[in-house]
Design a protein around this motif. Structure first.
Motif, PDB file in Angstrom:
ATOM      1  N   ARG A  28       6.616  24.849  30.745  1.00 21.59           N
ATOM      2  CA  ARG A  28       5.717  23.839  30.167  1.00 21.59           C
ATOM      3  C   ARG A  28       5.406  24.144  28.710  1.00 21.59           C
ATOM      4  N   ARG A  29       5.194  25.427  28.414  1.00 27.33           N
ATOM      5  CA  ARG A  29       4.923  25.793  27.021  1.00 27.33           C
ATOM      6  C   ARG A  29       6.165  25.529  26.160  1.00 27.33           C
ATOM      7  N   TRP A  30       7.353  25.750  26.738  1.00 26.37           N
ATOM      8  CA  TRP A  30       8.592  25.459  26.029  1.00 26.37           C
ATOM      9  C   TRP A  30       8.667  23.956  25.711  1.00 26.37           C
ATOM     10  N   ALA A  31       8.335  23.119  26.715  1.00 23.04           N
ATOM     11  CA  ALA A  31       8.389  21.658  26.521  1.00 23.04           C
ATOM     12  C   ALA A  31       7.465  21.250  25.370  1.00 23.04           C
ATOM     13  N   LEU A  32       6.222  21.744  25.402  1.00 22.15           N
ATOM     14  CA  LEU A  32       5.271  21.382  24.347  1.00 22.15           C
ATOM     15  C   LEU A  32       5.772  21.829  22.969  1.00 22.15           C
ATOM     16  N   SER A  33       6.377  23.012  22.927  1.00 21.04           N
ATOM     17  CA  SER A  33       6.839  23.525  21.630  1.00 21.04           C
ATOM     18  C   SER A  33       8.088  22.785  21.162  1.00 21.04           C
ATOM     19  N   ASN A  34       8.677  21.991  22.053  1.00 20.41           N
ATOM     20  CA  ASN A  34       9.834  21.171  21.677  1.00 20.41           C
ATOM     21  C   ASN A  34       9.487  19.679  21.677  1.00 20.41           C
ATOM     22  N   ASN A  35       8.193  19.383  21.507  1.00 21.92           N
ATOM     23  CA  ASN A  35       7.714  18.001  21.425  1.00 21.92           C
ATOM     24  C   ASN A  35       8.067  17.155  22.639  1.00 21.92           C
ATOM     25  N   LEU A  36       8.063  17.795  23.804  1.00 21.72           N
ATOM     26  CA  LEU A  36       8.262  17.060  25.054  1.00 21.72           C
ATOM     27  C   LEU A  36       6.979  17.151  25.859  1.00 21.72           C
ATOM     28  N   THR A  37       6.807  16.259  26.834  1.00 20.85           N
ATOM     29  CA  THR A  37       5.664  16.420  27.735  1.00 20.85           C
ATOM     30  C   THR A  37       5.958  17.566  28.698  1.00 20.85           C
ATOM     31  N   LYS A  38       4.869  18.170  29.246  1.00 22.48           N
ATOM     32  CA  LYS A  38       5.012  19.381  30.060  1.00 22.48           C
ATOM     33  C   LYS A  38       6.033  19.246  31.197  1.00 22.48           C
ATOM     34  N   ASP A  39       6.024  18.088  31.858  1.00 25.42           N
ATOM     35  CA  ASP A  39       6.888  17.903  33.019  1.00 25.42           C
ATOM     36  C   ASP A  39       8.372  17.960  32.659  1.00 25.42           C
ATOM     37  N   LYS A  40       8.682  17.728  31.381  1.00 28.35           N
ATOM     38  CA  LYS A  40      10.095  17.707  30.967  1.00 28.35           C
ATOM     39  C   LYS A  40      10.692  19.111  30.834  1.00 28.35           C
ATOM     40  N   GLY A  41       9.848  20.148  30.909  1.00 31.27           N
ATOM     41  CA  GLY A  41      10.363  21.505  30.706  1.00 31.27           C
ATOM     42  C   GLY A  41      11.228  22.032  31.834  1.00 31.27           C
ATOM     43  N   TYR A  42      10.909  21.591  33.050  1.00 25.58           N
ATOM     44  CA  TYR A  42      11.538  22.237  34.202  1.00 25.58           C
ATOM     45  C   TYR A  42      13.052  22.053  34.262  1.00 25.58           C
ATOM     46  N   GLU A  43      13.528  20.846  33.898  1.00 25.99           N
ATOM     47  CA  GLU A  43      14.973  20.621  34.019  1.00 25.99           C
ATOM     48  C   GLU A  43      15.771  21.520  33.083  1.00 25.99           C
ATOM     49  N   SER A 101       0.862  15.083  39.273  1.00 30.42           N
ATOM     50  CA  SER A 101       2.008  14.764  40.117  1.00 30.42           C
ATOM     51  C   SER A 101       3.327  14.658  39.359  1.00 30.42           C
ATOM     52  N   GLU A 102       3.293  14.226  38.087  1.00 27.06           N
ATOM     53  CA  GLU A 102       4.581  14.148  37.372  1.00 27.06           C
ATOM     54  C   GLU A 102       5.179  15.538  37.163  1.00 27.06           C
ATOM     55  N   GLN A 103       4.296  16.537  37.008  1.00 25.73           N
ATOM     56  CA  GLN A 103       4.792  17.922  36.907  1.00 25.73           C
ATOM     57  C   GLN A 103       5.317  18.387  38.259  1.00 25.73           C
TER      58      GLN A 103
END
Lengths: 213, 213
Positions: free
Chosen positions: B15-30, B65-67
């Motif tokens: 999640r922290r990776w997603a935020l640091s890449n201008n994505l929403t938290k849920d987008k980090g997992y993939e 839930s989206e996460q």
């Protein structure tokens, strides 16, 4: 500053310290007694509510007997030193063995000294399997674990500090440690300085608390 | 070089990776799926015998839930990717919940793929209290703990590697982790590189094995 309520202490490196000071391994333990008292006083000053010291384990008693006698004596002396302070002492460990020191039997129920206050727990002849084995005697259908183990009177630990450079728990309270932040100090326990403690507290202050959420 | 038989993986920081890449938290997992496959191949190459991935926990499902949907999907995809490799997959977790993905029910018994070989375990809808609660149903007077918990088919872990900088176990297999060496990598899991793995292996190589003795 965010102060941990409960600090766990793994005072490792006594034997390596002895060897590096041209002493035999068994001589290291007595040099770990004063650091314990110093650390206790710092915790008291910083308003930590509970400290747990990793004394010795069932497995440790398999070491050569001069070492065994030395660490048992150091543990007894450490507990006795604290009876002169304001605190509430509890000893947790398997008492059903000659390796459990009779001098500490009294402390298997929490004892208040002076004005009481900070709780200080010592693991003495402790074994993680011994601790968890009590679960097999529980019929509870409740989901919680802590109320059903031998160390139930020791609360969840916020910060574990280990001296001696090793990054492992070595069987230290597996249930109370599930969410603990773990800070390792490379120097040996007898070389303890207050800076070690404050460095750990500063590091802890920068961690977030999620408790698995 | 001393290679750990069993490596535990805590792939934190999605999640922290997603935020640091201008994505929403849920987008980090993939972005954590391919690192898992890469790491698997490195373990296979270095002759590690068993890997355990911390997928998600019962507590994690309380997140938005989206996460939740995103990390469940990433876990399913990660398991499915490995079915194309030579390995033996086991999923451990509480299946009695709608949060346990039906797609992974088959894997709650170890499944062999290709030529088999390396064991790969995934903790899916795992909870440390759930795991240990099975002890309450045991009548054994034997001192051992591992054979009586839900994760009995996962062996003792030699080396735990955690990405994302946090120095805590977060409920990861408390019984199998009692003696594990614990190595923390500051970068986020989606930024995994093979250098992370080899740095951890080199560090592990310099540790001694005492198993509490």
């Amino acid at each position: 500053m965010r102060i941990p309520e409960h600090v766990g202490i793994i005072p490792d490196g006594n034997r390596r310290w002895a060897l590096s000071n041209n002493l035999t391994k068994d001589k290291g333990y007595e040099y770990g007694i004063n650091p314990g008292l110093e650390l206790f006083k710092l915790c008291q000053k910083e308003n930590v509510k509970e400290i747990t010291f990793y004394g010795f384990t069932v497995d440790n008693t398999k070491r050569p007997s001069e070492q065994k006698f030395a660490f048992i004596k150091a543990c007894i002396d450490s507990v006795m030193l604290l009876t002169k302070e304001d605190c509430e002492i509890l000893v947790i460990g398997n008492t059903e063995s000659k390796n459990f020191p009779q001098e500490l039997l009294l402390f298997t129920t929490r004892q208040k000294f002076g004005a009481g206050g900070i709780k200080v727990n010592f693991l003495i002849h402790y074994g993680w399997e011994w601790d968890l084995n009590l679960l097999k005697k529980s019929n509870s259908s409740k989901k919680h674990i802590l109320p059903y183990i031998h160390s139930e009177d020791i609360s969840r630990i916020d910060l574990i500090i280990r001296w001696g450079g090793r990054r492992r728990l070595s069987g230290f309270l597996p249930v109370q440690s599930v969410y603990s932040d773990f800070y390792v100090i490379d120097s040996y326990w007898p070389d303890f300085t207050s800076k070690d403690f404050y460095t750990a507290l500063e590091w802890y202050n920068d961690q977030d608390v999620t408790l698995g959420g």
